[in-house]
Design an enzyme around this catalytic site. Structure first.
Site, PDB file in Angstrom:
ATOM      1  N   THR A   1       9.985 -13.137 -33.622  1.00  0.00           N
ATOM      2  CA  THR A   1       9.688 -11.824 -34.213  1.00  0.00           C
ATOM      3  C   THR A   1      10.601 -10.775 -33.599  1.00  0.00           C
ATOM      4  O   THR A   1      10.886 -10.824 -32.402  1.00  0.00           O
ATOM      5  CB  THR A   1       8.203 -11.482 -33.936  1.00  0.00           C
ATOM      6  OG1 THR A   1       7.394 -12.408 -34.646  1.00  0.00           O
ATOM      7  CG2 THR A   1       7.852 -10.067 -34.383  1.00  0.00           C
ATOM      8  N   GLY A   2      11.033  -9.820 -34.418  1.00  0.00           N
ATOM      9  CA  GLY A   2      11.827  -8.708 -33.884  1.00  0.00           C
ATOM     10  C   GLY A   2      13.177  -8.589 -34.568  1.00  0.00           C
ATOM     11  O   GLY A   2      13.520  -9.376 -35.456  1.00  0.00           O
ATOM     12  N   SER A   3      13.950  -7.606 -34.109  1.00  0.00           N
ATOM     13  CA  SER A   3      15.211  -7.307 -34.787  1.00  0.00           C
ATOM     14  C   SER A   3      16.270  -8.385 -34.543  1.00  0.00           C
ATOM     15  O   SER A   3      17.160  -8.577 -35.379  1.00  0.00           O
ATOM     16  CB  SER A   3      15.738  -5.944 -34.349  1.00  0.00           C
ATOM     17  OG  SER A   3      15.943  -5.916 -32.954  1.00  0.00           O
TER      18      SER A   3
ATOM     19  N   ASP B   1      12.679  -9.237 -24.623  1.00  0.00           N
ATOM     20  CA  ASP B   1      12.862  -7.845 -24.200  1.00  0.00           C
ATOM     21  C   ASP B   1      13.773  -7.781 -22.982  1.00  0.00           C
ATOM     22  O   ASP B   1      14.554  -6.851 -22.833  1.00  0.00           O
ATOM     23  CB  ASP B   1      11.504  -7.200 -23.889  1.00  0.00           C
ATOM     24  CG  ASP B   1      10.674  -7.073 -25.150  1.00  0.00           C
ATOM     25  OD1 ASP B   1      11.219  -6.576 -26.153  1.00  0.00           O
ATOM     26  OD2 ASP B   1       9.516  -7.507 -25.157  1.00  0.00           O
TER      27      ASP B   1
ATOM     28  N   LYS C   1       8.488 -10.746 -22.931  1.00  0.00           N
ATOM     29  CA  LYS C   1       8.456 -10.595 -24.377  1.00  0.00           C
ATOM     30  C   LYS C   1       7.183  -9.843 -24.765  1.00  0.00           C
ATOM     31  O   LYS C   1       6.277  -9.693 -23.982  1.00  0.00           O
ATOM     32  CB  LYS C   1       8.479 -11.964 -25.060  1.00  0.00           C
ATOM     33  CG  LYS C   1       9.829 -12.661 -24.916  1.00  0.00           C
ATOM     34  CD  LYS C   1       9.867 -14.045 -25.535  1.00  0.00           C
ATOM     35  CE  LYS C   1       9.359 -14.134 -26.938  1.00  0.00           C
ATOM     36  NZ  LYS C   1       9.964 -13.192 -27.898  1.00  0.00           N
ATOM     37  N   GLY C   2       7.152  -9.408 -26.008  1.00  0.00           N
ATOM     38  CA  GLY C   2       5.945  -8.734 -26.492  1.00  0.00           C
ATOM     39  C   GLY C   2       6.168  -7.295 -26.892  1.00  0.00           C
ATOM     40  O   GLY C   2       5.225  -6.606 -27.256  1.00  0.00           O
ATOM     41  N   GLY C   3       7.446  -6.855 -26.840  1.00  0.00           N
ATOM     42  CA  GLY C   3       7.742  -5.489 -27.286  1.00  0.00           C
ATOM     43  C   GLY C   3       7.260  -5.253 -28.709  1.00  0.00           C
ATOM     44  O   GLY C   3       6.817  -4.164 -29.062  1.00  0.00           O
TER      45      GLY C   3
ATOM     46  N   GLU D   1       4.075 -16.125 -30.097  1.00  0.00           N
ATOM     47  CA  GLU D   1       5.414 -16.516 -29.624  1.00  0.00           C
ATOM     48  C   GLU D   1       5.299 -17.503 -28.464  1.00  0.00           C
ATOM     49  O   GLU D   1       6.054 -18.474 -28.385  1.00  0.00           O
ATOM     50  CB  GLU D   1       6.198 -15.282 -29.180  1.00  0.00           C
ATOM     51  CG  GLU D   1       6.628 -14.407 -30.345  1.00  0.00           C
ATOM     52  CD  GLU D   1       7.263 -13.086 -29.923  1.00  0.00           C
ATOM     53  OE1 GLU D   1       7.995 -12.524 -30.729  1.00  0.00           O
ATOM     54  OE2 GLU D   1       7.012 -12.622 -28.799  1.00  0.00           O
TER      55      GLU D   1
HETATM   56  C1  5RP Z   1       8.124  -9.461 -30.091  1.00  0.00           C
HETATM   57  C2  5RP Z   1       9.122  -9.846 -29.084  1.00  0.00           C
HETATM   58  C3  5RP Z   1      10.553  -9.673 -29.427  1.00  0.00           C
HETATM   59  O1  5RP Z   1      11.177 -10.912 -29.379  1.00  0.00           O
HETATM   60  C4  5RP Z   1      11.178  -8.751 -28.435  1.00  0.00           C
HETATM   61  O2  5RP Z   1      10.442  -7.543 -28.433  1.00  0.00           O
HETATM   62  C5  5RP Z   1      12.625  -8.478 -28.768  1.00  0.00           C
HETATM   63  O3  5RP Z   1      12.719  -7.706 -29.918  1.00  0.00           O
HETATM   64  P1  5RP Z   1      14.120  -7.238 -30.484  1.00  0.00           P
HETATM   65  O4  5RP Z   1      14.859  -8.466 -30.874  1.00  0.00           O
HETATM   66  O5  5RP Z   1      13.765  -6.350 -31.657  1.00  0.00           O
HETATM   67  O6  5RP Z   1      14.818  -6.467 -29.404  1.00  0.00           O
HETATM   68  O7  5RP Z   1       8.821 -10.319 -28.022  1.00  0.00           O
HETATM   69  O8  5RP Z   1       6.823  -9.628 -29.594  1.00  0.00           O
END
Ligand code: 5RP
Length: 258
Positions: free
Chosen positions: A41-43, A99, A109-111, A118
């Site tokens: 999950t995430g960008s 993160d 992780k968990g942002g 995950e």
């Molecule tokens: C989501 C996460 C993401 O993998 C983490 O926050 C990185 O996000 P991004 O790729 O947008 O920087 O742990 O729970």
């Protein structure tokens, strides 16, 4: 999911986005026909999902277990077949962002609030690849904010317990409202002083009743791919000890729920 627009709003953000995309494209080299893949999950994960979608369009047969509702929608939009965990005997490969990651292959992780699913997918997967741009690499994780998924009923007491452990916990808000995970839980963003060992601090938080999981991922990856201005750097986790924990089947034990 939309790629975070702040990623491309200035030069360093633009470079970060290029790094994420390069790492995601490199991860596609580990994808094989008929694999069950865990989608993060995430960008950064967004770029890998896009890549996996392109592979599916090209005829590669993939099935995906997703780590969030948003990723599920995104995968479906790329026509990647999504299956629930109970239909996946195993996860061959999980690809996710982070993160922050330290020099010992530990990550926070968990942002994005998806840390519980995950971690479950990373635990189950035979191989885990973390993809990132250079900004995610840190010397150590001491003092780095640790997301913690907690049952709503326990959230404020768990925050008090974190304070008793010497840290500080704030219940996550988003757009001025309480943030709830896809599992209906709250996230505590926890900070400990820099002199506290981040692994031990995360383990102590995990013992608090009502805490479901922390975003401390203890050497759970097989390799790390970092998109840099000079190309993609690969780091292979030499730690063999975690291997038996990954997706193991126990002889004589009937797997699955009835
Ligand atoms: C989501 C996460 C993401 O993998 C983490 O926050 C990185 O996000 P991004 O790729 O947008 O920087 O742990 O729970």
């Amino acid at each position: 999911i939309n790629v975070n627009v702040t990623d491309i709003s200035d030069e360093s953000g633009y470079i970060a986005a290029l790094g994420k995309e390069a790492a995601a494209k490199a991860a596609a080299a580990w994808v094989r026909d008929e694999m069950t893949v865990g989608l993060g999950t995430g960008s950064t994960a967004y770029y890998f999902i896009q890549e996996a979608g392109a592979m599916v369009r090209a005829g590669i047969r993939l099935r995906a277990v997703v780590t969030s509702e948003a990723t599920g929608k995104l995968a479906a939009s790329f026509h990647i077949p999504v299956i629930p965990p109970e239909e996946a005997q195993t996860v061959d490969l999980a690809v996710d962002g982070v993160d922050a990651v330290d020099t010992d292959f530990c990550a926070v992780k968990g942002g994005g609030g998806a840390l519980l699913r995950e971690k479950i997918v990373a635990w189950k997967a035979k191989q885990v690849i973390w993809i990132m741009d250079e900004s995610k690499r840190v010397k150590n994780l001491a003092g780095f904010p640790l997301p913690v998924e907690v049952l709503p009923f326990a959230a404020s007491w768990a925050a008090d317990a974190v304070k008793e452990l010497g840290g500080n916990a704030v219940c996550r808000q988003r757009d001025g409202k309480s943030f709830f995970t896809d599992n209906g839980n709250r996230i505590l963003d926890v900070v400990f002083p820099k002199d506290r060992d981040p692994r031990l601090a995360a383990e102590a938080v995990r013992q608090i009743p009502g805490v479901l999981e922390t975003g401390f991922f203890d050497r759970m990856c097989s390799r790390i791919l970092i998109g840099t201005t000079g190309g993609v750097r690969e780091l292979v986790n030499p730690n063999k000890e975690k291997a038996p924990l990954q997706g193991r089947t126990v002889p004589g034990w009937k797997n699955g729920c009835v």
